[in-house]
Design a protein around this motif. Structure first.
Motif, PDB file in Angstrom:
ATOM      1  N   GLY A 120      22.461 -34.125  38.921  1.00 59.13           N
ATOM      2  CA  GLY A 120      22.820 -34.073  39.690  1.00 59.13           C
ATOM      3  C   GLY A 120      21.461 -34.392  41.097  1.00 59.13           C
ATOM      4  N   ALA A 121      21.795 -34.946  41.855  1.00 57.98           N
ATOM      5  CA  ALA A 121      21.094 -35.406  43.490  1.00 57.98           C
ATOM      6  C   ALA A 121      22.339 -35.303  44.620  1.00 57.98           C
ATOM      7  CB  ALA A 121      21.826 -37.423  42.604  1.00 57.98           C
ATOM      8  N   ILE A 122      20.641 -35.075  45.683  1.00 61.98           N
ATOM      9  CA  ILE A 122      21.517 -35.327  47.086  1.00 61.98           C
ATOM     10  C   ILE A 122      20.929 -36.225  47.741  1.00 61.98           C
ATOM     11  CG2 ILE A 122      20.795 -33.978  49.168  1.00 61.98           C
ATOM     12  CD1 ILE A 122      19.877 -31.214  47.622  1.00 61.98           C
ATOM     13  N   VAL A 123      21.694 -37.212  47.892  1.00 64.07           N
ATOM     14  CA  VAL A 123      22.070 -38.367  49.031  1.00 64.07           C
ATOM     15  C   VAL A 123      21.920 -38.475  50.467  1.00 64.07           C
ATOM     16  CG1 VAL A 123      22.333 -41.091  49.336  1.00 64.07           C
ATOM     17  CG2 VAL A 123      22.550 -39.748  46.530  1.00 64.07           C
ATOM     18  N   ALA A 124      20.745 -38.117  51.349  1.00 56.94           N
ATOM     19  CA  ALA A 124      20.957 -38.194  52.434  1.00 56.94           C
ATOM     20  C   ALA A 124      20.546 -39.177  53.393  1.00 56.94           C
ATOM     21  CB  ALA A 124      19.241 -37.297  53.133  1.00 56.94           C
ATOM     22  N   LEU A 154      25.986 -43.521  41.108  1.00 51.92           N
ATOM     23  CA  LEU A 154      25.476 -42.748  40.705  1.00 51.92           C
ATOM     24  C   LEU A 154      26.109 -41.486  39.844  1.00 51.92           C
ATOM     25  CD1 LEU A 154      22.549 -40.823  43.165  1.00 51.92           C
ATOM     26  CD2 LEU A 154      22.585 -42.149  41.248  1.00 51.92           C
ATOM     27  N   GLU A 155      27.798 -41.511  40.835  1.00 51.41           N
ATOM     28  CA  GLU A 155      28.694 -41.019  40.151  1.00 51.41           C
ATOM     29  C   GLU A 155      28.902 -42.263  39.172  1.00 51.41           C
ATOM     30  OE1 GLU A 155      30.792 -38.246  40.909  1.00 51.41           O
ATOM     31  OE2 GLU A 155      29.688 -37.393  42.431  1.00 51.41           O
ATOM     32  N   LYS A 177      26.795 -36.068  39.111  1.00 50.16           N
ATOM     33  CA  LYS A 177      26.786 -35.512  39.885  1.00 50.16           C
ATOM     34  C   LYS A 177      26.049 -35.672  41.434  1.00 50.16           C
ATOM     35  CE  LYS A 177      30.426 -34.334  37.926  1.00 50.16           C
ATOM     36  NZ  LYS A 177      32.066 -34.811  38.148  1.00 50.16           N
ATOM     37  N   VAL A 178      27.631 -36.519  42.960  1.00 52.29           N
ATOM     38  CA  VAL A 178      26.119 -36.401  44.496  1.00 52.29           C
ATOM     39  C   VAL A 178      26.533 -35.025  44.991  1.00 52.29           C
ATOM     40  CG1 VAL A 178      25.343 -37.976  45.760  1.00 52.29           C
ATOM     41  CG2 VAL A 178      25.670 -38.331  42.853  1.00 52.29           C
ATOM     42  N   VAL A 179      26.088 -35.209  45.961  1.00 50.17           N
ATOM     43  CA  VAL A 179      26.337 -34.762  47.422  1.00 50.17           C
ATOM     44  C   VAL A 179      25.299 -35.075  48.330  1.00 50.17           C
ATOM     45  CG1 VAL A 179      25.480 -32.587  49.173  1.00 50.17           C
ATOM     46  CG2 VAL A 179      25.861 -32.131  45.975  1.00 50.17           C
ATOM     47  N   SER A 230      34.920 -43.341  49.955  1.00 50.15           N
ATOM     48  CA  SER A 230      35.103 -43.645  48.640  1.00 50.15           C
ATOM     49  C   SER A 230      35.667 -42.226  48.204  1.00 50.15           C
ATOM     50  CB  SER A 230      34.211 -44.232  48.166  1.00 50.15           C
ATOM     51  OG  SER A 230      33.943 -43.797  46.084  1.00 50.15           O
ATOM     52  N   ASP A 231      36.697 -42.119  47.176  1.00 51.35           N
ATOM     53  CA  ASP A 231      37.581 -40.931  47.135  1.00 51.35           C
ATOM     54  C   ASP A 231      36.057 -40.613  46.318  1.00 51.35           C
ATOM     55  OD1 ASP A 231      39.709 -41.739  47.602  1.00 51.35           O
ATOM     56  OD2 ASP A 231      39.839 -42.774  46.015  1.00 51.35           O
ATOM     57  N   LYS A 232      34.822 -40.925  45.946  1.00 54.51           N
ATOM     58  CA  LYS A 232      34.156 -40.162  44.627  1.00 54.51           C
ATOM     59  C   LYS A 232      32.954 -39.860  45.233  1.00 54.51           C
ATOM     60  CE  LYS A 232      34.416 -44.051  41.715  1.00 54.51           C
ATOM     61  NZ  LYS A 232      33.697 -45.521  40.957  1.00 54.51           N
ATOM     62  N   ALA A 233      32.650 -39.941  46.833  1.00 53.63           N
ATOM     63  CA  ALA A 233      31.755 -38.684  47.526  1.00 53.63           C
ATOM     64  C   ALA A 233      32.954 -37.842  48.265  1.00 53.63           C
ATOM     65  CB  ALA A 233      31.826 -39.809  48.618  1.00 53.63           C
ATOM     66  N   ASP A 234      32.738 -37.174  47.208  1.00 56.99           N
ATOM     67  CA  ASP A 234      34.008 -36.117  47.639  1.00 56.99           C
ATOM     68  C   ASP A 234      33.158 -34.733  47.824  1.00 56.99           C
ATOM     69  OD1 ASP A 234      32.901 -35.708  44.751  1.00 56.99           O
ATOM     70  OD2 ASP A 234      34.979 -35.150  43.731  1.00 56.99           O
ATOM     71  N   ALA A 235      31.585 -34.304  47.975  1.00 59.68           N
ATOM     72  CA  ALA A 235      30.965 -33.763  48.383  1.00 59.68           C
ATOM     73  C   ALA A 235      29.988 -33.807  49.595  1.00 59.68           C
ATOM     74  CB  ALA A 235      30.214 -33.099  47.383  1.00 59.68           C
ATOM     75  N   ILE A 236      30.256 -33.979  51.229  1.00 65.42           N
ATOM     76  CA  ILE A 236      29.611 -34.673  52.115  1.00 65.42           C
ATOM     77  C   ILE A 236      29.489 -33.003  52.644  1.00 65.42           C
ATOM     78  CG2 ILE A 236      30.087 -35.962  53.710  1.00 65.42           C
ATOM     79  CD1 ILE A 236      29.129 -37.483  51.563  1.00 65.42           C
ATOM     80  N   VAL A 237      27.770 -33.045  52.862  1.00 63.47           N
ATOM     81  CA  VAL A 237      28.096 -31.996  53.979  1.00 63.47           C
ATOM     82  C   VAL A 237      27.381 -33.087  55.534  1.00 63.47           C
ATOM     83  CG1 VAL A 237      25.899 -30.596  55.132  1.00 63.47           C
ATOM     84  CG2 VAL A 237      26.463 -30.996  52.542  1.00 63.47           C
TER      85      VAL A 237
END
Length: 435
Positions: free
Chosen positions: A311-315, A333-334, A339-341, A361-368
């Motif tokens: 799992g990764a957090i990308v800022a 990464l996906e 799994k990416v946030v 992107s559909d893969k960027a489905d968890a964004i803060v």
């Protein structure tokens, strides 16, 4: 790697005959402090003004924020920048917690400079309204960039670091009120129990789009534009290995204060060994050309996969063109099964209806989301202005325009120009919620 952080909680700041800390009170000898500032001949005028939470004070143009601290053992402050190049992230560092040095222009601002209100509605836009701020208000002889929209602001930024270290040194030989320990062991030295936890990586994309040196974020003094994604121990970031640049629109910028207090890293460190196995930090950059963006994304994937990341957090620091770097890394990464946030701000227009990111992107489905840079803000006048209010309208501030400042001292602006209001490190007041 083990880092001890000794905290001294500052409850008030005054000027006096000597610089010392006692019973929550930081006393500053202004002449000595300014002598440190004037070590750079490029600084022509300078003063120190204290701004406290709740004061009727507006500060602009703010160029940088640095936390007063000093190294007690195991290295130097800001290695490769104002001191010799040595490893960061080990030994002991003492911190004057709750205080901050702000580098403020006496006259000239620019695209990358911001505004802070210490009270009123504007105070809710930025964490710096909650601190005891030592405002270094200065002008320089850097005539070559005075009227440029993009300024390197080197003299003032470096002076802020020297001043922060000078102030921090007053607690160098004292016993801290609180001691926090950050220990991050190599992967092969971790227990079986920890190694069986979900393996998580933090990826920090530093602003580095300027080809000319002097604007971009620095890693151990090295321009981030010249680097490839690099694995770093989180202790290094918390101990001053990364210095803020002077390029991004102000609300999106990560100040040096926020790099050493990165709330996301601290939370990952807290969860390490309990709920996750925190592998470390991949420090990446944000590029201009597509090939450069793709190369960085490939290297991030390679590092993450090689370390067994799950799992990764990308800022992301910034928005616009860097959104493509942000999405490319998430896609890579996906695609690798990680799994990416993501953490980023948005540019959705004043009505909030525009496309939030340049690339999607559909893969960027968890964004803060940390907020909308285009948010329209109106603020009433303040009794005291530190710096020069006209700079908001005159000098190309990313959130201001010609009619931004009214005759009575009121301002209208976009969130873009609020100092570090929605940077991606996790220490801010606001977000965007999708219903």
């Amino acid at each position: 790697m083990k880092l001890e952080m000794g905290y001294f909680h500052v409850e008030d700041i005054v000027f006096g005959e000597k610089t010392f800390f006692e019973n929550g009170l930081l006393t500053i000898n202004k002449k000595e402090a300014l002598d440190i500032v004037f070590e750079d001949d490029n600084i022509t005028t300078a003063d120190l003004i204290i701004a406290k939470k709740g004061d009727p004070i507006r500060i602009t143009p703010v160029k940088e924020a640095v936390e007063p601290r000093c190294k007690v053992s195991g290295g130097v402050m800001f290695p490769g920048v104002i001191n010799k190049l040595t490893p960061a992230g080990q030994g002991r560092t003492h911190v004057l917690k709750g205080s901050c040095v702000l580098a403020v222009g006496k006259h000239w601002g620019g695209f990358q400079d911001g505004l802070i209100d210490m009270s009123g509605p504007g105070a809710k836009q930025t964490i710096f309204s909650q601190l005891l701020n030592i405002c270094l208000v200065a002008d320089t002889n850097e005539e070559s960039e005075r009227h440029e929209q993009q300024k390197k602001n080197k003299a003032l930024r470096w002076a802020a670091m020297r001043l922060a270290e000078y102030l921090g040194n007053c607690v160098k030989d004292l016993e801290p009120e609180e001691l926090e320990v950050f220990e991050h062991l190599p992967l092969d030295q971790r227990s079986e129990e920890i190694n069986n936890l979900p393996r998580v990586m933090y990826i920090l994309q530093l602003q580095s789009q300027m080809l000319e040196t002097g604007y971009n974020a620095l890693v151990y003094g090295w321009d981030a534009n010249r680097m490839l994604p690099t694995l770093m121990n989180p202790n290094e970031l918390l101990d001053g290995a990364i210095i803020s640049g002077s390029f991004m629109p102000s609300s999106s910028k990560i100040s040096t204060y926020q790099h050493v207090n990165n709330a996301t890293i601290k939370r990952l460190m807290k969860e390490h060994g309990k709920t996750i196995n925190f592998l470390g930090v991949i420090v990446s950059n944000l590029n201009v050309q597509l090939e450069e963006k793709q190369r960085s994304a490939f290297f991030v994937r390679q590092l993450a996969v090689s370390l067994g990341t799950q799992g990764a957090i990308v800022a992301e620091e910034g928005y616009g063109n860097p959104d493509s770097d942000f999405i490319l890394v998430i896609n890579e990464l996906e695609d690798a099964g990680i799994k990416v946030v993501g953490i980023t701000n948005e540019c959705t227009g004043r009505d909030g209806k525009s496309q939030p990111l340049v690339d999607l992107s559909d893969k960027a489905d968890a964004i803060v989301s940390t907020g909308n840079v285009s948010q329209f803000i109106q603020l009433g006048p303040m009794d005291i202005v530190i710096g020069e209010l006209e700079s908001l309208a005159r000098d190309g501030n990313s959130g201001g325009w010609e009619e931004s400042v009214w005759k009575d001292g009121s301002v209208q602006m976009e969130n873009n120009g609020m100092f570090c209001a929605d940077s991606s490190t996790g220490d801010h007041y606001k977000t965007v919620v999708e219903y």
